[in-house]
Design a protein around this motif. Sequence first.
Motif, mmCIF file in Angstrom:
data_model
loop_
_atom_site.group_PDB
_atom_site.id
_atom_site.type_symbol
_atom_site.label_atom_id
_atom_site.label_comp_id
_atom_site.label_asym_id
_atom_site.label_seq_id
_atom_site.Cartn_x
_atom_site.Cartn_y
_atom_site.Cartn_z
ATOM 1 N N VAL A 254 20.064 19.112 6.611
ATOM 2 C CA VAL A 254 19.724 17.994 7.350
ATOM 3 C C VAL A 254 18.633 18.272 8.256
ATOM 4 N N VAL A 255 18.276 19.295 8.611
ATOM 5 C CA VAL A 255 16.897 19.735 9.173
ATOM 6 C C VAL A 255 15.697 19.196 8.439
ATOM 7 N N ILE A 256 15.812 19.773 7.257
ATOM 8 C CA ILE A 256 14.735 19.386 6.208
ATOM 9 C C ILE A 256 14.627 17.880 6.075
ATOM 10 N N GLY A 257 15.679 17.189 6.045
ATOM 11 C CA GLY A 257 15.977 15.854 5.831
ATOM 12 C C GLY A 257 15.235 15.154 7.063
ATOM 13 N N LEU A 258 15.362 15.683 8.237
ATOM 14 C CA LEU A 258 14.811 14.960 9.362
ATOM 15 C C LEU A 258 13.249 15.373 9.497
ATOM 16 N N VAL A 259 12.938 16.810 8.916
ATOM 17 C CA VAL A 259 11.412 17.011 9.067
ATOM 18 C C VAL A 259 10.564 16.133 8.035
ATOM 19 N N ALA A 260 11.409 16.108 6.779
ATOM 20 C CA ALA A 260 10.757 15.096 5.864
ATOM 21 C C ALA A 260 10.668 13.512 6.376
ATOM 22 N N ALA A 263 7.707 13.866 8.782
ATOM 23 C CA ALA A 263 6.308 14.020 8.325
ATOM 24 C C ALA A 263 5.996 12.480 7.430
ATOM 25 N N GLY A 264 6.634 12.073 6.863
ATOM 26 C CA GLY A 264 6.763 10.568 6.157
ATOM 27 C C GLY A 264 6.485 9.576 7.249
ATOM 28 N N GLY A 265 6.920 9.490 8.264
ATOM 29 C CA GLY A 265 6.503 8.605 9.425
ATOM 30 C C GLY A 265 4.962 8.885 9.819
ATOM 31 N N TYR A 266 4.798 10.072 10.013
ATOM 32 C CA TYR A 266 3.313 10.611 10.641
ATOM 33 C C TYR A 266 2.257 10.428 9.425
ATOM 34 N N ASN A 267 2.599 10.322 8.032
ATOM 35 C CA ASN A 267 1.864 10.202 7.035
ATOM 36 C C ASN A 267 1.209 8.501 7.007
ATOM 37 N N LEU A 268 2.531 7.871 7.261
ATOM 38 C CA LEU A 268 2.434 6.266 7.258
ATOM 39 C C LEU A 268 1.440 5.942 8.619
ATOM 40 N N ARG A 269 1.763 6.500 9.639
ATOM 41 C CA ARG A 269 1.016 6.183 10.699
ATOM 42 C C ARG A 269 -0.363 6.745 10.628
ATOM 43 N N SER A 270 -0.771 7.580 9.925
ATOM 44 C CA SER A 270 -2.284 8.124 9.778
ATOM 45 C C SER A 270 -2.858 7.061 8.847
ATOM 46 N N ALA A 327 2.420 22.260 3.815
ATOM 47 C CA ALA A 327 3.688 22.943 3.176
ATOM 48 C C ALA A 327 4.831 21.877 3.305
ATOM 49 N N GLY A 328 4.430 20.781 3.859
ATOM 50 C CA GLY A 328 5.601 19.736 3.705
ATOM 51 C C GLY A 328 6.144 19.520 2.428
ATOM 52 N N PHE A 329 5.345 18.955 1.635
ATOM 53 C CA PHE A 329 5.882 18.499 0.211
ATOM 54 C C PHE A 329 6.554 19.671 -0.606
ATOM 55 N N PRO A 330 6.012 20.760 -0.691
ATOM 56 C CA PRO A 330 6.475 21.604 -1.414
ATOM 57 C C PRO A 330 8.038 22.055 -0.831
ATOM 58 N N ALA A 331 8.058 22.229 0.511
ATOM 59 C CA ALA A 331 9.353 22.472 1.317
ATOM 60 C C ALA A 331 10.419 21.336 1.078
ATOM 61 N N VAL A 332 10.032 20.200 1.013
ATOM 62 C CA VAL A 332 11.164 19.261 0.821
ATOM 63 C C VAL A 332 11.418 19.314 -0.869
ATOM 64 N N LEU A 397 12.901 10.364 0.597
ATOM 65 C CA LEU A 397 13.747 11.766 0.408
ATOM 66 C C LEU A 397 14.386 12.291 1.685
ATOM 67 N N GLY A 398 13.642 12.155 2.779
ATOM 68 C CA GLY A 398 14.441 12.587 4.095
ATOM 69 C C GLY A 398 15.544 11.836 4.263
ATOM 70 N N ILE A 399 15.560 10.473 4.301
ATOM 71 C CA ILE A 399 16.800 9.722 4.425
ATOM 72 C C ILE A 399 17.820 10.066 3.345
#
Lengths: 411, 89
Positions: A254-260, A263-270, A327-332, A397-399
């Motif tokens: 669940v924590v990795i899902g939340l981080v993903a 991170a997905g939201g941050y990437n979309l914002r950028s 690290a985000g992508f490899p971790a997920v 993936l996070g969801i």
Amino acid sequence: MKKVFSIVLAVFLFAGLFCALPAKALTSNNVDLYLFWGDGCPHCAKEKAFLAEILPNYPNAKLNTYEIYHSQVNVNLMQQAAEKLGVDAGGVPFLIIGDEDFVGYADGITDKEIESRIKYCSENSCPDTVGSILKSTNQNTKTKYNEAENKNEAKSDNATAKKLIKLPFIGEVDAMNFSLPILTIFMGAVDGFNPCAMWTLLFLISLLLGLKSRRRMWLLGIAFIVASAFVYFMFMAAWLQLILFLGFIVWVRVVIGLVATAAGGYNLRSYIKEKNDSGCKVTGSEKRQLVFAKMKAIAQQNSLWLALGGIILLAFAVNLVELVCSAGFPAVYTQVLSLSNLTNWQYYGYILLYIFFFMIDDIIIFAIAMITLKATGISTKYGKWSKLIGGILMLILGILLIFKPEWLMFG
Amino acid sequence: MKVLKFGAVWCSGCLVMKPRWAEIETENPWLKNEMHDFDQDKEAVEKYGITDTLPAFIFLDKNGNEFLRLTGEVDKDKLVEIINQNKDR
């Protein structure tokens, strides 16, 4: 004499009876095993396979299984049992034999503990914790448990049936087996456009182009790319082992899902913020200067071996520092991989496939530069697209990791 | 008119722009231009305040006054259009 013989025979028979009694007791105690498991959970599948293999040796042992991902009734039973045992049922597989519990499953460790417990409970009477809970509930509830289990089995069968899809020219393909390589290639390629470590390769190419020996240029460049890939492989393998070890704990997923998701939201914002901008951001000037100076000194070493050693060490150092950024992508990805029931060599094979596609843009840039003797760059617009695609992918993936992990379980 | 180009060896966008400018300069040999490396040419970087994005292109008129600044990757057609419109400045 006849009397003595009769007494000796009687003693032997009596002693034999006493000896036989414990021997009979060794195998006669009924042992109920209660396995709480999750549909698609690889550790659960391994534990079930292990139990299926050893239980024929213990005819007195009976396995009761309760699927928890699709049945709140079974979750409640698991929680009641954990409460009664005074333990925390944080994840599956969760096996209870008598009054002892086993959380998670690791080959070579848990299997031995489980078998030893079955033997112990066969020889000695163990209190039936879950059995007593079931007895205390009424018949309706018992039926509910069974219905939940049966429903789940049917669901699993349906899911298996749905895995086969027909593709033109290719024929029937198992979607679950087909999806993981596609996901691996896609994620590796998208991650590859992450500009975090690209700048060092471009630095190196600019230095190599000034060298006279083509052999030296190729050797140093290849050594840098291979060492970078190796660092990434080590990171992903270590992360995978950690996740496989902790994987049975629901909250880790669940924590990795939340981080993903974040991170997905941050990437979309950028992406939205920098949609109309292009080019390279000017940051980390001091770090760059330091790396450039070291690289220059290494590339100009007279001894090829010293230069090779230096470039490998530098690749290690730079990529370790840049891991924080990428690290985000490899971790997920490794979390998704850990959900799939694969053998060790398959896990590492997939990591290698991911890294190959991750490095492919570096390999292309390097090869073009070495052949044409001109430094080339990949347009920064691809980096922007990778933010958009990567952001959407991470979000999905996070969801899924949080709400529908079974959709990410391949193999 | 003169164009100051700021770039760096580590910036892939700068490498993408290199051949575009090479073509423009071949097609317009009268165009004065200067290339500055972001990491080497600190004086020029500070003078023109290059702090955010690379590559950066600064267009100067005959008197050395800046009249246009572009950053990032720019299409060749757009650059040619700007140069043609301002060639007498």
